[in-house]
Each structure stands twice: as C-alpha cells, then as structure tokens.
Design a protein around this motif. Structure first.
Motif, PDB file in Angstrom:
ATOM      1  N   ALA A 167      15.950  -1.307   1.517  1.00 38.01           N
ATOM      2  CA  ALA A 167      16.072  -1.740   3.174  1.00 38.01           C
ATOM      3  C   ALA A 167      14.784  -2.151   3.903  1.00 38.01           C
ATOM      4  N   ALA A 168      13.497  -1.945   3.213  1.00 35.22           N
ATOM      5  CA  ALA A 168      12.526  -2.371   3.718  1.00 35.22           C
ATOM      6  C   ALA A 168      12.147  -3.781   3.115  1.00 35.22           C
ATOM      7  N   GLY A 169      12.605  -4.257   2.383  1.00 39.11           N
ATOM      8  CA  GLY A 169      12.679  -5.720   1.906  1.00 39.11           C
ATOM      9  C   GLY A 169      12.087  -5.901   0.528  1.00 39.11           C
ATOM     10  N   ALA A 170      12.262  -4.782  -0.225  1.00 41.24           N
ATOM     11  CA  ALA A 170      11.537  -4.774  -1.597  1.00 41.24           C
ATOM     12  C   ALA A 170      12.192  -5.842  -2.526  1.00 41.24           C
ATOM     13  N   ALA A 171      13.331  -5.819  -2.434  1.00 44.45           N
ATOM     14  CA  ALA A 171      14.227  -6.675  -3.240  1.00 44.45           C
ATOM     15  C   ALA A 171      13.876  -8.508  -3.019  1.00 44.45           C
ATOM     16  N   LYS A 172      13.664  -8.385  -1.708  1.00 43.16           N
ATOM     17  CA  LYS A 172      13.019 -10.052  -1.608  1.00 43.16           C
ATOM     18  C   LYS A 172      11.614 -10.146  -2.137  1.00 43.16           C
ATOM     19  N   VAL A 173      10.998  -9.154  -2.034  1.00 50.70           N
ATOM     20  CA  VAL A 173       9.643  -9.259  -2.507  1.00 50.70           C
ATOM     21  C   VAL A 173       9.621  -9.629  -4.174  1.00 50.70           C
ATOM     22  N   ALA A 228      12.275 -10.570  -5.902  1.00 53.20           N
ATOM     23  CA  ALA A 228      12.784 -11.989  -6.100  1.00 53.20           C
ATOM     24  C   ALA A 228      11.674 -13.171  -6.042  1.00 53.20           C
ATOM     25  N   ALA A 229      11.016 -12.716  -5.153  1.00 50.46           N
ATOM     26  CA  ALA A 229       9.760 -14.045  -4.787  1.00 50.46           C
ATOM     27  C   ALA A 229       8.860 -13.753  -5.885  1.00 50.46           C
ATOM     28  N   LEU A 230       8.473 -12.685  -6.249  1.00 48.47           N
ATOM     29  CA  LEU A 230       7.521 -12.550  -7.516  1.00 48.47           C
ATOM     30  C   LEU A 230       8.236 -13.206  -8.773  1.00 48.47           C
ATOM     31  N   GLN A 231       9.466 -12.960  -8.885  1.00 47.45           N
ATOM     32  CA  GLN A 231       9.930 -13.290 -10.142  1.00 47.45           C
ATOM     33  C   GLN A 231      10.132 -14.893 -10.323  1.00 47.45           C
ATOM     34  N   THR A 272      -2.562   1.562 -17.022  1.00 46.19           N
ATOM     35  CA  THR A 272      -3.346   2.274 -15.978  1.00 46.19           C
ATOM     36  C   THR A 272      -3.132   1.476 -14.904  1.00 46.19           C
ATOM     37  N   LEU A 273      -2.910   2.269 -13.747  1.00 42.90           N
ATOM     38  CA  LEU A 273      -2.722   1.501 -12.050  1.00 42.90           C
ATOM     39  C   LEU A 273      -3.948   0.803 -11.811  1.00 42.90           C
ATOM     40  N   LEU A 274      -3.784  -0.280 -11.632  1.00 43.78           N
ATOM     41  CA  LEU A 274      -5.192  -1.459 -11.378  1.00 43.78           C
ATOM     42  C   LEU A 274      -4.961  -1.152  -9.641  1.00 43.78           C
ATOM     43  N   HIS A 275      -4.053  -1.566  -8.964  1.00 44.41           N
ATOM     44  CA  HIS A 275      -3.941  -1.537  -7.706  1.00 44.41           C
ATOM     45  C   HIS A 275      -2.519  -1.176  -7.208  1.00 44.41           C
ATOM     46  N   ARG A 276      -2.578  -0.681  -6.014  1.00 46.29           N
ATOM     47  CA  ARG A 276      -1.370  -0.064  -5.430  1.00 46.29           C
ATOM     48  C   ARG A 276      -1.285  -0.958  -4.139  1.00 46.29           C
ATOM     49  N   LEU A 277      -0.421  -1.966  -4.051  1.00 47.30           N
ATOM     50  CA  LEU A 277      -0.127  -3.100  -2.824  1.00 47.30           C
ATOM     51  C   LEU A 277       0.977  -2.509  -1.878  1.00 47.30           C
ATOM     52  N   VAL A 278       0.679  -2.401  -0.654  1.00 49.67           N
ATOM     53  CA  VAL A 278       1.470  -1.759   0.304  1.00 49.67           C
ATOM     54  C   VAL A 278       1.957  -2.907   1.479  1.00 49.67           C
ATOM     55  N   ARG A 279       3.109  -2.399   1.951  1.00 48.26           N
ATOM     56  CA  ARG A 279       3.844  -3.365   2.960  1.00 48.26           C
ATOM     57  C   ARG A 279       3.800  -4.858   2.693  1.00 48.26           C
ATOM     58  N   VAL A 280       4.230  -5.114   1.617  1.00 50.05           N
ATOM     59  CA  VAL A 280       3.978  -6.351   0.829  1.00 50.05           C
ATOM     60  C   VAL A 280       5.387  -7.333   1.416  1.00 50.05           C
ATOM     61  N   ARG A 281       5.121  -8.412   1.843  1.00 43.91           N
ATOM     62  CA  ARG A 281       6.151  -9.300   2.172  1.00 43.91           C
ATOM     63  C   ARG A 281       6.439 -10.382   1.108  1.00 43.91           C
ATOM     64  N   PRO A 282       7.560 -11.050   1.054  1.00 42.26           N
ATOM     65  CA  PRO A 282       7.810 -11.886   0.020  1.00 42.26           C
ATOM     66  C   PRO A 282       6.838 -13.168   0.114  1.00 42.26           C
ATOM     67  N   GLU A 283       6.269 -13.480   1.136  1.00 50.04           N
ATOM     68  CA  GLU A 283       5.219 -14.467   1.273  1.00 50.04           C
ATOM     69  C   GLU A 283       3.941 -14.266   0.612  1.00 50.04           C
TER      70      GLU A 283
END
Lengths: 585, 166
Positions: free
Chosen positions: A13-19, A21-24, A56-67
């Motif tokens: 709902a916060a937009g993760a699917a769009k993010v 798709a953009a990464l893909q 190993t977790l390198l980075h946790r990125l938050v409030r990521v937008r498709p752009e």
C-alpha cells in the motif's frame, strides 16, 4: 548481491510493488531481486534491504520511491554510499529492532514468504524433523510436556495455557480429531497475525503440524479473515509447497504421522474469534457461540475433539521444540513466559510490529521502542485488547507487560493491539467507538449483550452529542455489570470493559461532557466552540472567506469574530488560520 | 403480488460448477455463498433460492447465514467498492473526516452506491493496515495515510480514468 523489497500488505500500500517493478526494469545481471515479508517497521515503508552474497545485510533503505531505483542499482555497482545517504535508515529508527526479541516474528521481513527453500534455509521444518525422527523423535506426550515447561499461553487474548488445551484434546476419546488455527484477526488495531501469515507462512504451518501431532489430529484447518487476500494467497501457496516437499499429507517425513491442511475464509464477524462461534462458522452456520462445557477439546468441529489456537501461539511452537521449553520460560515474568507481539499504532512516532519479552514496561515499549508521541504532544492513554480491553492512563505507564498485571489495570493483554492516544483523543468518544463496534458485532444470542450493548451505545451517543443527563454515569455502570454477568461468551462478557476502564481513569471527562457540556479534548463536534483570539488575529480575512456559513465578521487588519449561533463547527477557519488565532474553546 | 424471487433473473448456470464441487460437502454453505458473490458481485434473491434448493435446505436458513456475515451484499455494488477503514487506529487518526468528505463528494451514504453505478461506499472494521492509518481499499488496492483531500484526489483519478475510457 541481493536486493529484497518488503512486500506485506502495508508495504505494498505504501508503494513497495512499484519500487520492486522499477528495480526489476533496470536490474544488472549480477544483482538478484527478491520479495520478503514485513519487517514491522511500518512507518518507514517501502523498505529495501541490500545483502551481500554471504547474506549479510549491507544497507537497509527506507521510504524508497520508484524514482530511487536507478541510484540504488548504481550503488550495487560502485558502492558509493554518498548517492544513497538519504535513504539509509537512521540510527534512531534502527533501534526499533535492536530493542526487540523476536521469536514469533523471527523470519518476518528476512525470508521470501513465497519460497519454501528460503524457509528451509532459515531452519524451517527442523522442529517437525526433530519430533518425527525415527531414532531420536519425541512422543506426543513429550511434545506436550515441552510446551508445558515453556509456559506458552494462548496469544489470542485469553492467555489460557496451550499445553492444557493440547493435553485435553489428546486425552479425549476418538480417532477423528481436528486442529484449528484462529486467524480471524478481528480486533480493530491488531495486525500481527496478518504479518506472520504474509511474511512467514511456513512457521505457522510447522507450528500447526506439531500441534496436530501432539493432539493426534489428521486434519488442520486455518480459519482466516477474507479481508486478508494476500495472506490467503501466500498461505495457499505455502501449503502447496509444503505438500510437494512431503511436510503435509500421508506419512510425513517417512513417519506414521499424516496430516492434511486446508484454509477456510471467514466472512466477516468479530464474534467468530470466539472458539465455539468459529466452529459454528466452519460448519457453515451463523457464528453464534455454544454453551461451554462441553469444551471443543471434547466436542468441537462436527462434535469431534478439536483444538483451537491463535496464529502467534503456533508461530512460537517450532522455536520452543528446537530450543527447549526452558529457553522460552527463561524469558518473561513469573506468570507470563516468553515474548509477545504488539501492533503499535495510533498517535505513535514509530508504529509497527514489536515483539518483546514479557516483563517489559509499557513505557519502554511506547517511548523507548516506539519513540513516544507524534508531533511532540502529550501521552494520554494506551488502548489494549481492542473492544474487549481497556485504556491505560499515563500514571500507569510503568505497568509491566504480564497477563495478570495488565488485567489488574482493567485492560487485558488481548491479541496485541496497542493503540496510543494523545491529548486530542476524547475518552468518552473512544468508549462510544468500541460500543458502536460491539453493538454491531453482538451475535444476538444473549439478551444482555444484544440489548445491553445497544443501550450502552445510546447513552454514550447522547453524552458525546451534549445531551447527557444526570445519572447517566451510574446507569452506564449498572448496565455494564449486567452485560458482563449476563452474556454467554467472551464478546459479551468483555464488551463493557472499554466503558468501565475509561470511567475508572477518565471519569472527569464523562462529567465534563454531561454537566458542563464540554469536551476537554476538544474532539466532540457537538460540544466544540470556535473563537478567535483578538490579540493574535491579524485581520487577514482568510477565515471569513473560507467560512461556508458566513459566521465570521470583521474588516481587514482588524480582529475577526465568530458568531456562535451561526457557526456549524466545521473547523474550516481553524484549519486555514496561519497565525493560530482560531481556538477551540 | 409477484414474489421478488421470481422477478430477479440471474444466470444460474454460472453457479453450476461451484454447486457441483461443494453442494454435497457438509459445512460448505459459506464457501458457496462466497463463490456466488464472486460470480455475481452480490447475492441476488433467486441465487439464494437456488442455493437452498441445490443444497437441500431452506431459503430462510441460507439467508439467515448470509445476513449474519458482513461480507455478503444483497444489492449490486458499484464498479469500485470503497472500503473505508474505521478500525481503532484509523478512528484515532481521523477516518471520520475522510468518511464525511467521501459522503459529500459522492453524494452517497454508507452502504449506498452512486447514481452512475461507479462507486459504492462501505465503512468497515479494521483492514489490518493500522500503521498507514487512515486507510481505505478501492477494490483490491489499498491507500494509506489519507487526508480528505487525498481521498478525493483518488476518486477524481478514477473518475477521470473512467471518463477517458468512455
């Protein structure tokens, strides 16, 4: 390198699917992209984790937008932190997780919920393997003993010892037995069961398999809310995978133990969280509770011995088998063992899923983990246990989380909803909100609940509308006791709790509504008055222009005035004033 | 007076595969009703009579079960079903203002459908996305952190999309 996008319902709902798709779209060949469930840091969604090849977790990125996709992928190639600095989770926010102890949520947000390989790599089904092992396995009695030692109690709210129910179902005569998972998470404000199913369905399946083995059930049923379509889809998929891998069906892992699984979608009735009502619903009937005894352990689904536990209860089981009952019992208080998951929401800064050992204080959960109240406002109360629970005021914030200690405050542990309220929340209105809910959800079987909740709702409605009468508080109290004593099931017996607990701690607010026709929280529209502070008003005329009923008079550069007889209390002037001159009185 | 059930003419053949699979399985009434609602979008009265006949029970019992659960609808719904959450977290975070804005903009009450058949408004108990409160679902899509303005913007987007298609 691997990128994982958190995709629970709220992440999506916060937009993760769009993010995702953009990464893909721009994914370099040396980077893998995957889905994980919900890590429970809901206020930071969408969340993207970057792992190296050793996981190993390198980075946790938050409030990521498709752009942001392009610069994230660029980082995977050049490792230049500078470009993604603003996305990397802050130290404060990261503490949300480090202060928790995760057992039920141990894999949530870390594994791919749609891949059994991912679950197996995280130790999934090892506990089932342990109990079914041909040479060093455990008997059903040993499993029940292990759960008894752990002190695990029902996480759905009532806190009944799990081993006792399992043992009763095991001891009941009969060969046809059922194990049922209650995933009808109806408490408004609770979403931990949804998160577990969406993020780690194999842990639920494994816990249920162990329960089925312990009581001797051949069939396991998950009764899940129809409002959780993603949870249902992921669970269906997980059941298929588990069946294909030999964890569901005949002679599981080469043993004599066989168990079938199926899902039943609920149809929306809060009372079906009550176990006998749930059974009625499973049988295709109206979900109305039965008189107990006989308990489901003796005569449940189709009158056969049945055992019902909540999702979170099952999610703890495999961990207990693998680590021993003592390890679980080592956490918590004398009365309440292990951990509990809470859904921290409302006016909280960091809202999400919190799993902590029993014995922590409410203050630690709300302020240390949750970061306190949003917008710097004052804490007023926390609501626990939903429509069956109560509000705990600021002076009791040091109460430790423990079944008995919470019950002593008039609230309950409940399934884990923890809704935080600030000074702007009217407690009378909150009590009315819950009675609106229970009056609507009462199944109608018992007169006291059916009519009593309706009358309670009517009295509360007239109080918030400014028509409260002298004697209403006493009438509420009398009715509450009658409903509590006259109802058959948990829904009715606990329906008065939100009223009784607010009366206990916020009686003055009720009195202010009734006697002074005032809402101290300035929340009840009917009792609200707007006024303009003459010293602060700059005479900008904006409020007068916005007023839909022309209740505001005044000339430019001079203080304005609201005519209370014309004002409809829509709040447009309050919202529009740039100088804070419009006040709620 | 003609009975309502004979006036409604639903295509009952659509339900045949569902009944073939579930009619003789005990305890399947709710599942059958759920599948029927998936097919028709709601539960027309002739469908209820048909289910009763095919499962060997009375229409009263089928209706008794169907009306018990909030999931079942007895009127057609709009193309877009708006489910506005009024769970505790959404309530505390201002869902009432969103409801008021939607009612005023769409000229529709809770449970009603707009005159053009585009939107139905349903105020529901917790959707379980409390951290994004206030929340609404429009068909399968979830929208969070709503304000009255953003909720109306979503309505306008849908209307614009529909107008473009028409």
């Amino acid at each position: 390198m691997r990128i994982a996008v958190g995709q629970g319902s709220c992440g999506i709902a916060a937009g993760a699917a769009k993010v995702c798709a953009a990464l893909q779209e721009q994914l370099p060949p040396n980077v893998k992209l995957g889905t994980v469930g919900c890590i429970g840091m809901c206020w930071l969604e969408p969340i993207v984790d970057i792992y190296d090849d050793d996981n190993t977790l390198l980075h946790r990125l938050v409030r990521v937008r498709p752009e942001d996709a392009a610069r994230i992928l660029k980082w995977t190639q050049d490792g230049e932190d500078f470009n993604i600095m603003d996305l990397i989770i802050g130290k404060d926010d990261a503490q949300f997780l480090t202060q928790q102890t995760r057992i039920a949520l141990r894999n949530c947000g870390l594994i791919d919920p749609e891949s059994i390989e991912s679950a197996l790599a995280a130790g999934g089904y090892s506990a089932v393997g342990r109990i079914l092992s041909a040479d060093s396995g455990m008997t059903p009695e040993e499993v029940i003993e292990c759960i008894k030692v752990s002190g695990l109690a029902g996480r759905g709210g009532a806190g009944f010892p799990t081993w006792f129910k399992w043992n009763a179902a095991r001891q009941s005569p009969g060969n046809e037995k059922y194990l049922i998972c209650n995933a009808d998470e109806g408490d408004p404000g609770a979403f931990m069961d949804r998160a577990v199913i969406e993020s780690d369905p194999h842990t639920l399946i494994e816990g249920m398999l162990i329960g089925a083995y312990a009581i001797g059930a051949q069939e396991a049923i998950v009764y899940v809310r129809a409002e959780y379509p993603l949870a249902i889809r992921r669970l269906e998929h997980a059941i298929e995978e588990a069946r294909a891998a030999g964890y569901i069906g005949k002679n599981i892992m080469g043993s004599d133990f066989s168990c079938e699984f199926r899902i039943k979608a609920g149809a929306g009735a809060f009372v079906c969280g009550e176990e006998t009502a749930l059974i009625e619903s499973l049988q295709g009937q109206r979900g109305m509770p039965r008189l107990k005894p006989p308990f489901p352990a003796e005569a449940g689904y189709w009158n056969q011995p049945s055992n019902i536990n909540n999702v979170e209860t099952f999610a703890n089981v495999a961990w207990i088998i693998n680590n021993g009952g003592e390890a679980f019992a080592a956490m918590g208080t004398a009365d309440s063992k292990g951990t509990k998951v809470f859904a921290l929401t409302g006016k909280i800064r960091r809202g999400g899923l919190v799993e902590i050992p029993m014995g922590m204080t409410l203050r630690q959960v709300i302020f240390d983990i949750g970061g306190g109240i949003r917008d710097g406002k004052a804490f007023k109360a926390v609501q626990m246990g939903g429509p069956s629970g109560g509000c705990i005021p600021a002076e009791l914030l040091d109460t430790v989380i423990d079944y008995k200690k919470l019950a002593a405050t008039g609230a309950i542990m409940g399934s884990g909803g923890m809704v935080v309220m600030d000074a702007d929340t009217c407690m009378v209105s909150m009590a009315k909100f819950f009675l609106d809910f229970t009056a609507k959800e009462s199944c109608g079987k018992c007169v006291h609940c059916r009519i009593g909740t309706k009358r309670l709702q009517e009295i509360l409605t007239r109080i918030v509308e400014g028509n409260g009468r002298a004697g209403d508080i006493e009438l509420l109290e009398e009715l509450c006791l009658a409903v509590r004593d006259g109802a058959l099931c948990g829904l009715g017996q606990t329906a008065p709790n939100p009223v009784l607990s607010t009366l206990r701690y916020f009686r003055d607010e009720f009195e202010a509504h009734i006697r002074d026709k005032q809402c101290p929280a300035h929340s009840c529209t009917a009792l609200l008055r707007y006024g303009i502070d003459a010293d602060t008003c700059r005479g900008c005329t904006l409020c007068a222009k916005k007023c839909p009923v022309s209740a505001i008079s005044g000339t430019a550069k001079n203080a304005h005035r609201i005519d209370p007889d014309i004002c409809v209390r829509c709040g447009a002037c309050y919202a529009v004033c740039k100088f804070g001159a419009v006040r709620k009185l | 007076m003609e009975c309502a059930c004979t006036k409604q003419k639903s295509d009952l053949s659509l339900l045949a595969p569902v009944l073939a699979e579930y009619a003789s399985v005990r305890g399947s009434l709710i599942t059958i009703l759920q599948k029927a609602q998936e097919i028709y979008g709601w539960l027309p009265v002739d469908v209820i009579y048909h289910i009763a006949e095919q499962t060997g029970t009375t229409p009263a019992r089928v209706l008794g079960v169907a009306t018990f659960y909030t999931q079942f609808r007895f009127q057609p719904v709009g193309k877009y079903l708006i489910m506005l959450c009024d769970g505790t977290a959404c309530h505390v975070n201002g869902s009432a203002a969103i409801a008021a804005a939607l009612r005023e903009y769409l000229h529709v009450e809770n449970g009603g459908t707009t005159a053009d058949g585009l939107f139905s408004l349903s105020i529901v108990a917790c959707l379980g996305c409390c951290s994004l409160s206030p929340v609404m679902m429009v068909n399968e899509d979830t929208y969070g952190s709503l304000t009255p303005q953003s909720a109306l913007a979503i309505m306008k987007d849908i209307q614009a999309k529909e107008a473009a298609q028409a």
